[in-house]
Design a protein around this motif. Structure first.
Motif, mmCIF file in Angstrom:
data_model
loop_
_atom_site.group_PDB
_atom_site.id
_atom_site.type_symbol
_atom_site.label_atom_id
_atom_site.label_comp_id
_atom_site.label_asym_id
_atom_site.label_seq_id
_atom_site.Cartn_x
_atom_site.Cartn_y
_atom_site.Cartn_z
ATOM 1 N N LYS A 2 0.822 -1.195 0.000
ATOM 2 C CA LYS A 2 0.000 0.000 0.000
ATOM 3 C C LYS A 2 0.861 1.251 0.000
ATOM 4 O O LYS A 2 0.437 2.307 0.423
ATOM 5 C CB LYS A 2 -0.922 -0.018 1.211
ATOM 6 C CG LYS A 2 -1.920 -1.138 1.157
ATOM 7 C CD LYS A 2 -2.700 -1.410 2.401
ATOM 8 C CE LYS A 2 -2.996 -0.293 3.304
ATOM 9 N NZ LYS A 2 -3.931 -0.612 4.364
ATOM 10 N N LYS A 3 2.075 1.135 -0.505
ATOM 11 C CA LYS A 3 3.025 2.236 -0.461
ATOM 12 C C LYS A 3 2.532 3.440 -1.253
ATOM 13 O O LYS A 3 2.600 4.573 -0.781
ATOM 14 C CB LYS A 3 4.366 1.752 -1.010
ATOM 15 C CG LYS A 3 5.466 2.756 -0.978
ATOM 16 C CD LYS A 3 6.746 2.139 -1.489
ATOM 17 C CE LYS A 3 7.856 3.155 -1.560
ATOM 18 N NZ LYS A 3 9.082 2.586 -2.081
ATOM 19 N N SER A 5 -0.573 4.198 -2.094
ATOM 20 C CA SER A 5 -1.782 4.737 -1.489
ATOM 21 C C SER A 5 -1.452 5.635 -0.303
ATOM 22 O O SER A 5 -2.028 6.715 -0.146
ATOM 23 C CB SER A 5 -2.700 3.613 -1.025
ATOM 24 O OG SER A 5 -3.080 2.808 -2.103
ATOM 25 N N ILE A 6 -0.534 5.200 0.525
ATOM 26 C CA ILE A 6 -0.130 5.994 1.683
ATOM 27 C C ILE A 6 0.582 7.267 1.232
ATOM 28 O O ILE A 6 0.328 8.356 1.761
ATOM 29 C CB ILE A 6 0.750 5.160 2.629
ATOM 30 C CG1 ILE A 6 -0.078 4.038 3.242
ATOM 31 C CG2 ILE A 6 1.387 6.026 3.707
ATOM 32 C CD1 ILE A 6 0.723 3.039 4.025
ATOM 33 N N THR A 9 -2.028 9.753 -0.149
ATOM 34 C CA THR A 9 -2.770 10.412 0.926
ATOM 35 C C THR A 9 -1.896 11.424 1.656
ATOM 36 O O THR A 9 -2.351 12.523 1.996
ATOM 37 C CB THR A 9 -3.316 9.369 1.910
ATOM 38 O OG1 THR A 9 -4.083 8.402 1.184
ATOM 39 C CG2 THR A 9 -4.174 10.006 2.961
ATOM 40 N N THR A 10 -0.637 11.088 1.866
ATOM 41 C CA THR A 10 0.287 12.004 2.523
ATOM 42 C C THR A 10 0.478 13.278 1.701
ATOM 43 O O THR A 10 0.472 14.384 2.243
ATOM 44 C CB THR A 10 1.643 11.327 2.753
ATOM 45 O OG1 THR A 10 1.447 10.123 3.492
ATOM 46 C CG2 THR A 10 2.598 12.226 3.490
ATOM 47 N N SER A 47 -2.415 8.151 -6.858
ATOM 48 C CA SER A 47 -3.646 7.418 -6.572
ATOM 49 C C SER A 47 -4.104 6.623 -7.794
ATOM 50 O O SER A 47 -4.526 5.477 -7.673
ATOM 51 C CB SER A 47 -4.736 8.385 -6.128
ATOM 52 O OG SER A 47 -5.916 7.701 -5.857
ATOM 53 N N LEU A 59 -7.716 2.795 0.743
ATOM 54 C CA LEU A 59 -7.065 4.081 0.923
ATOM 55 C C LEU A 59 -6.870 4.808 -0.401
ATOM 56 O O LEU A 59 -6.973 6.035 -0.464
ATOM 57 C CB LEU A 59 -5.726 3.891 1.628
ATOM 58 C CG LEU A 59 -5.019 5.139 2.114
ATOM 59 C CD1 LEU A 59 -5.901 5.866 3.117
ATOM 60 C CD2 LEU A 59 -3.700 4.777 2.751
ATOM 61 N N LYS A 60 -6.639 4.074 -1.457
ATOM 62 C CA LYS A 60 -6.462 4.698 -2.769
ATOM 63 C C LYS A 60 -7.737 5.393 -3.223
ATOM 64 O O LYS A 60 -7.692 6.453 -3.839
ATOM 65 C CB LYS A 60 -6.008 3.671 -3.794
ATOM 66 C CG LYS A 60 -6.978 2.529 -3.963
ATOM 67 C CD LYS A 60 -6.418 1.433 -4.831
ATOM 68 C CE LYS A 60 -7.365 0.281 -4.800
ATOM 69 N NZ LYS A 60 -6.764 -0.974 -4.626
ATOM 70 N N SER A 63 -8.245 8.691 -1.059
ATOM 71 C CA SER A 63 -7.431 9.813 -1.526
ATOM 72 C C SER A 63 -7.948 10.355 -2.852
ATOM 73 O O SER A 63 -7.910 11.568 -3.081
ATOM 74 C CB SER A 63 -5.965 9.395 -1.644
ATOM 75 O OG SER A 63 -5.800 8.393 -2.620
#
Length: 93
Positions: A2-3, A5-6, A9-10, A47, A59-60, A63
């Motif tokens: 999930k790199k 996606s995180i 979001t960041t 994303s 999470l994707k 975002s």
């Protein structure tokens, strides 16, 4: 994995915070708005890449949806802000 996606979001949160800095300070900070806008764009691209790579988790999508909601709110409350950013980017190039 999930790199992306995180990271997406960041970058969206970073862009939102930089855009919020513009509202907090007196005057208009073109540099903060520019970096916030670029952070938004990189976040949305990451994303889409996460969706294309079929990363697990929601999470994707969060975002992706938050990008469109934030851009809608920016254009709703400050309609000329996007035009100002695009004009400023055009004058740089």
């Amino acid at each position: 994995m999930k790199k992306l996606s995180i990271l997406s979001t960041t970058l969206l949160v970073l862009g939102l915070s930089l855009y919020g800095v513009n509202w907090i300070i007196d005057g208009y900070s073109e540099l903060a708005v520019l970096f916030g806008f670029i952070s938004f764009l990189i976040g949305i691209v990451l994303s889409f890449i996460a969706i294309a790579k079929r990363e697990v988790g929601a999470l994707k999508y969060i975002s992706l949806i938050s990008f469109f909601v934030v851009m809608f709110l920016i254009t709703w409350f400050e309609p000329l802000e996007i035009l100002r950013i695009i004009t400023w980017l055009k004058n740089i190039a």
